[in-house]
Design a protein around this motif. Sequence first.
Motif, short mmCIF file in Angstrom:
data_model
loop_
_atom_site.label_atom_id
_atom_site.label_comp_id
_atom_site.label_asym_id
_atom_site.label_seq_id
_atom_site.Cartn_x
_atom_site.Cartn_y
_atom_site.Cartn_z
N GLU A 121 -9.99 8.62 2.07
CA GLU A 121 -8.72 8.70 2.79
C GLU A 121 -8.85 8.12 4.19
O GLU A 121 -9.75 8.48 4.95
CB GLU A 121 -8.29 10.17 2.88
N LEU A 122 -7.95 7.21 4.51
CA LEU A 122 -7.89 6.59 5.82
C LEU A 122 -6.93 7.34 6.72
O LEU A 122 -5.78 7.59 6.35
CB LEU A 122 -7.42 5.13 5.69
N SER A 123 -7.39 7.69 7.92
CA SER A 123 -6.52 8.24 8.97
C SER A 123 -6.40 7.17 10.05
O SER A 123 -7.39 6.72 10.61
CB SER A 123 -7.13 9.52 9.56
N THR A 124 -5.16 6.75 10.34
CA THR A 124 -4.94 5.64 11.26
C THR A 124 -3.70 5.88 12.11
O THR A 124 -2.83 6.68 11.74
CB THR A 124 -4.79 4.31 10.48
N ARG A 125 -3.62 5.17 13.24
CA ARG A 125 -2.43 5.23 14.08
C ARG A 125 -1.52 4.02 13.87
O ARG A 125 -0.43 3.97 14.43
CB ARG A 125 -2.81 5.33 15.57
N SER B 184 5.39 6.46 -0.24
CA SER B 184 6.37 7.53 -0.39
C SER B 184 6.54 8.20 0.96
O SER B 184 5.77 7.95 1.90
CB SER B 184 5.92 8.55 -1.43
N ASP B 185 7.54 9.05 1.07
CA ASP B 185 7.73 9.79 2.31
C ASP B 185 6.64 10.84 2.50
O ASP B 185 6.44 11.36 3.59
CB ASP B 185 9.10 10.49 2.31
N PHE B 186 5.94 11.14 1.42
CA PHE B 186 4.98 12.23 1.42
C PHE B 186 3.55 11.76 1.66
O PHE B 186 2.82 12.32 2.47
CB PHE B 186 5.09 12.97 0.08
N TYR B 187 3.13 10.71 0.95
CA TYR B 187 1.74 10.27 1.02
C TYR B 187 1.64 8.85 0.47
O TYR B 187 2.34 8.50 -0.49
CB TYR B 187 0.88 11.22 0.18
N THR B 188 0.79 8.04 1.06
CA THR B 188 0.55 6.67 0.60
C THR B 188 -0.78 6.61 -0.12
O THR B 188 -1.78 7.11 0.38
CB THR B 188 0.56 5.69 1.78
N GLU B 189 -0.79 5.99 -1.29
CA GLU B 189 -2.02 5.87 -2.07
C GLU B 189 -2.45 4.41 -2.20
O GLU B 189 -1.63 3.49 -2.13
CB GLU B 189 -1.82 6.46 -3.48
N TRP B 190 -3.76 4.24 -2.39
CA TRP B 190 -4.35 2.93 -2.66
C TRP B 190 -4.78 2.88 -4.13
O TRP B 190 -5.27 3.87 -4.67
CB TRP B 190 -5.60 2.69 -1.82
N SER B 191 -4.64 1.72 -4.74
CA SER B 191 -5.16 1.54 -6.10
C SER B 191 -5.61 0.10 -6.28
O SER B 191 -5.26 -0.80 -5.50
CB SER B 191 -4.09 1.89 -7.15
N LEU B 192 -6.38 -0.12 -7.34
CA LEU B 192 -6.81 -1.46 -7.73
C LEU B 192 -6.87 -1.49 -9.25
O LEU B 192 -7.54 -0.64 -9.86
CB LEU B 192 -8.18 -1.80 -7.12
N ASP B 193 -6.16 -2.44 -9.84
CA ASP B 193 -6.13 -2.58 -11.31
C ASP B 193 -5.74 -1.28 -11.99
O ASP B 193 -6.29 -0.91 -13.04
CB ASP B 193 -7.48 -3.07 -11.83
N GLY B 194 -4.81 -0.56 -11.38
CA GLY B 194 -4.28 0.65 -11.99
C GLY B 194 -5.05 1.92 -11.71
O GLY B 194 -4.60 3.01 -12.06
N THR B 195 -6.22 1.83 -11.06
CA THR B 195 -7.01 3.01 -10.73
C THR B 195 -6.73 3.44 -9.29
O THR B 195 -6.94 2.66 -8.36
CB THR B 195 -8.52 2.73 -10.90
N HIS B 196 -6.26 4.65 -9.12
CA HIS B 196 -5.99 5.20 -7.79
C HIS B 196 -7.27 5.84 -7.26
O HIS B 196 -7.90 6.64 -7.95
CB HIS B 196 -4.88 6.25 -7.86
N PHE B 197 -7.64 5.47 -6.04
CA PHE B 197 -8.92 5.96 -5.51
C PHE B 197 -8.85 6.41 -4.06
O PHE B 197 -9.84 6.88 -3.52
CB PHE B 197 -9.99 4.86 -5.61
#
Length: 274
Positions: free
Chosen positions: A143-147, A167-180
């Motif tokens: 998880e990245l914490s950034t300003r 989303s308004d709630f949380y942003t996710e990262w994925s690559l080739d369909g895998t969320h990590f």
Amino acid sequence: MVEQKAALHTPCWAELSVPDPAAAQRFYGDVFGWRGETDPRPEAGGYTTFKLGQSAVAAVMPLVDETQPVSWSICLAVADAEATTSETVAHGGKVLMPPTEVFDLGSYGILADPGGAAFAIWQAKAFSGAEILGDPNSLGWIELSTRDVPQALEFYPSVFGWATHLSDFYTEWSLDGTHFGGLVDLNTLPGPAADAAPHWKPYFNVADVDEAASKAAAAAGGVLMPPENVPGDELRISVLRDPQGAVFGVFGPVKESVDVAGGGGRLKLSSPAP
């Protein structure tokens, strides 16, 4: 547990830097059941691999000097460390340590995104990184914490090809369909959390989040965010601190639910900002 290696441009390893690696081995042994295996070569500088059974899951090393922060760091698998370094600079990032050969194991470098969050890269040779990912007591999320959220959303997709899920709630990262992984805006956090420097934090999968938090507290660690369920998901999370000050997260299924892990041990986690 299924042994595997990380896909390119996804998290492959997590390293802990502390003043007292022996104390860290005792703490993480109590919390996760890890044992330390120290490289005996003098040039390895006391580098110690955490093992779960016979499988490598993470590492701990002594601080290089007094200016180095006590922290966990994350490492991303790459095919070409030099090329990734060049791409990082081209997109506004910085080189904190140029790629360096580590014995016959691979090439290691430390970079930072334009917002200042540091991360490592690993071009594997004899060693690919964590041999267990996403199973209990192993790395399962970063998880990245950034300003500067817009800058981060431009940088990581450009350099690593990540997809973003906003989303308004949380942003996710994925690559080739895998969320990590995910992203937290430090500007939105209350109190001391908002004052933290930009950083990446590892989350380790556990069978029981409450038990892991209790073990951390009993071993003189701290519970920065008590265990809580993720709204709309089958997950429970907590943010912990070891006795030397390194912060990490844990996640796992809510107690009433069935195991939600899948895809060869990799887990899709839709977590709120701790």
